[in-house]
Design an enzyme around this catalytic site. Sequence first.
Site, PDB file in Angstrom:
ATOM      1  N   HIS A  56      -7.371   0.731  -6.313  1.00 47.20           N
ATOM      2  CA  HIS A  56      -7.607   0.025  -5.046  1.00 47.20           C
ATOM      3  C   HIS A  56      -8.398  -1.252  -5.372  1.00 47.20           C
ATOM      4  O   HIS A  56      -9.579  -1.376  -5.013  1.00 47.20           O
ATOM      5  CB  HIS A  56      -8.385   0.940  -4.097  1.00 47.20           C
ATOM      6  CG  HIS A  56      -8.348   0.524  -2.651  1.00 47.20           C
ATOM      7  ND1 HIS A  56      -7.649  -0.591  -2.202  1.00 47.20           N
ATOM      8  CD2 HIS A  56      -8.931   1.067  -1.539  1.00 47.20           C
ATOM      9  CE1 HIS A  56      -7.801  -0.704  -0.890  1.00 47.20           C
ATOM     10  NE2 HIS A  56      -8.565   0.279  -0.462  1.00 47.20           N
ATOM     11  N   ARG A  60       0.876  -1.192   0.000  1.00 43.51           N
ATOM     12  CA  ARG A  60       0.000   0.000   0.000  1.00 43.51           C
ATOM     13  C   ARG A  60       0.900   1.225   0.000  1.00 43.51           C
ATOM     14  O   ARG A  60       1.780   1.351   0.848  1.00 43.51           O
ATOM     15  CB  ARG A  60      -0.899   0.052   1.235  1.00 43.51           C
ATOM     16  CG  ARG A  60      -1.428   1.479   1.440  1.00 43.51           C
ATOM     17  CD  ARG A  60      -2.486   1.630   2.466  1.00 43.51           C
ATOM     18  NE  ARG A  60      -3.721   1.041   2.022  1.00 43.51           N
ATOM     19  CZ  ARG A  60      -4.917   1.388   2.489  1.00 43.51           C
ATOM     20  NH1 ARG A  60      -5.023   2.331   3.403  1.00 43.51           N
ATOM     21  NH2 ARG A  60      -6.001   0.805   2.055  1.00 43.51           N
ATOM     22  N   GLN A  99     -10.337  -3.473  -2.755  1.00 44.40           N
ATOM     23  CA  GLN A  99     -11.557  -2.804  -2.281  1.00 44.40           C
ATOM     24  C   GLN A  99     -12.706  -3.102  -3.243  1.00 44.40           C
ATOM     25  O   GLN A  99     -13.826  -3.431  -2.829  1.00 44.40           O
ATOM     26  CB  GLN A  99     -11.315  -1.282  -2.196  1.00 44.40           C
ATOM     27  CG  GLN A  99     -12.541  -0.502  -1.775  1.00 44.40           C
ATOM     28  CD  GLN A  99     -12.914  -0.753  -0.322  1.00 44.40           C
ATOM     29  OE1 GLN A  99     -12.070  -0.678   0.565  1.00 44.40           O
ATOM     30  NE2 GLN A  99     -14.178  -1.059  -0.068  1.00 44.40           N
ATOM     31  N   ARG A 120     -13.943  -7.169   2.966  1.00 47.39           N
ATOM     32  CA  ARG A 120     -12.524  -7.003   2.608  1.00 47.39           C
ATOM     33  C   ARG A 120     -11.753  -8.258   2.993  1.00 47.39           C
ATOM     34  O   ARG A 120     -10.912  -8.755   2.262  1.00 47.39           O
ATOM     35  CB  ARG A 120     -11.904  -5.800   3.347  1.00 47.39           C
ATOM     36  CG  ARG A 120     -12.495  -4.441   3.026  1.00 47.39           C
ATOM     37  CD  ARG A 120     -12.264  -4.022   1.595  1.00 47.39           C
ATOM     38  NE  ARG A 120     -10.883  -4.145   1.157  1.00 47.39           N
ATOM     39  CZ  ARG A 120      -9.886  -3.315   1.478  1.00 47.39           C
ATOM     40  NH1 ARG A 120     -10.121  -2.249   2.208  1.00 47.39           N
ATOM     41  NH2 ARG A 120      -8.647  -3.517   1.042  1.00 47.39           N
TER      42      ARG A 120
HETATM   43  N1   CP Z   1     -11.054   0.921   2.743  1.00 51.97           N
HETATM   44  C1   CP Z   1      -9.774   0.865   3.114  1.00 51.97           C
HETATM   45  O1   CP Z   1      -8.871   0.591   2.319  1.00 51.97           O
HETATM   46  O2   CP Z   1      -9.563   1.116   4.433  1.00 51.97           O
HETATM   47  P1   CP Z   1      -8.157   1.291   5.139  1.00 51.97           P
HETATM   48  O3   CP Z   1      -7.552   2.556   4.603  1.00 51.97           O
HETATM   49  O4   CP Z   1      -8.467   1.364   6.603  1.00 51.97           O
HETATM   50  O5   CP Z   1      -7.298   0.106   4.796  1.00 51.97           O
HETATM   51  N1  NVA Z   2      -9.351   7.365  -1.729  1.00 51.73           N
HETATM   52  C1  NVA Z   2      -8.947   7.049  -0.381  1.00 51.73           C
HETATM   53  C2  NVA Z   2      -9.252   5.625  -0.069  1.00 51.73           C
HETATM   54  C3  NVA Z   2      -8.943   5.180   1.329  1.00 51.73           C
HETATM   55  C4  NVA Z   2      -9.256   3.746   1.567  1.00 51.73           C
HETATM   56  C5  NVA Z   2      -7.486   7.347  -0.209  1.00 51.73           C
HETATM   57  O1  NVA Z   2      -6.701   7.038  -1.104  1.00 51.73           O
HETATM   58  O2  NVA Z   2      -7.115   7.908   0.827  1.00 51.73           O
END
Ligand code: CP
Ligand code: NVA
Length: 312
Positions: free
Chosen positions: A135, A108, A138, A300
Amino acid sequence: MAFNLKGRSLLTLKTFSAEEIAFLLDLSRQVKRERRAGNRQQRFLGLTLALLFEKRSTRTRCAFETAFGEEGGHPVFLSSADIQLGAKESIEDTARVLGRMFDAIQFRGFSHDTVEKLAEYSGVPVYNGLTDRFHPTQALADLLTVEEVFGSLRGRKLVFVGDGRNNVAASLCIGSVKTGLDCTIVAPQQLQPAAELMSYCHDIAGQSGARLEVTADITAGVKGADVIYTDVWISMGEEEKQKERLDLLRSYQVDGAMMAKTGKDSTIFMHCLPAVKSNEVSFEVIESAASRVWDQAENRKHTIKALILATL
Ligand code: CP
Ligand code: NVA
């Protein structure tokens, strides 16, 4: 139908076919049923997974750690404060070292190039747990959630409202058009998805029969929606854009009035979380009976477990 996805990475859903996505969703339902029935398995016994995090996370980290750990696997969390990734050591070198020690890698972070380099140089499956552009894990959980509520994806209408250029909107759009779920992005002109992504999605929609639309018009866009989906207005790494985003998106908050504009009382509300209540969504809507955000969060874990099971 079973597909052989062994050794595959998931960097974006672009590289997975509609059938492969359907297979992953089937497997997700299976592992979810097992978990609910208390049927504990040890399918990752003796395996290791590196979890690389440049950005913060609650759901993604916990989903990977619990899905992998409860099946006997050993996840190792490595934040930017712990390792040299891209600082004192190149991404290519880090990837080659991790590939010698781990069975798979989750990343990430900021640049999508990083996750691509990790996949190219490590020689093991790499999972994108969010980059500035995509993502995909997700989107898998989101598709599973929509399918659970409506029984199928084809012919349903999902509307993403807000920052249409962000990672969540991009992956959702790809996942939707691949699986035949109609997708509308409602966003002000400055925040509509990049032309390149839309052209890719239009091609896929042409094959799957999904409808794809981008508009700044809230009333027209949300009409007939089965799902209204939103995400934060300021993604991680964009903190300096706060004022500009609030100005652009203030009228795009998902509130009771917007939910009513769908003309359906069966419309559900979705959000990848974390949510900034009273920015992109009103407190009333996220806490309402229409909100499926906690199911999404739980999913998830099941979808990530299915992904690892299929690819390791
Ligand atoms: N939705 C999601 O990716 O959540 P986090 O940022 O908590 O991992
Ligand atoms: N668009 C958001 C998603 C978080 C899960 C970000 O990148 O911060």
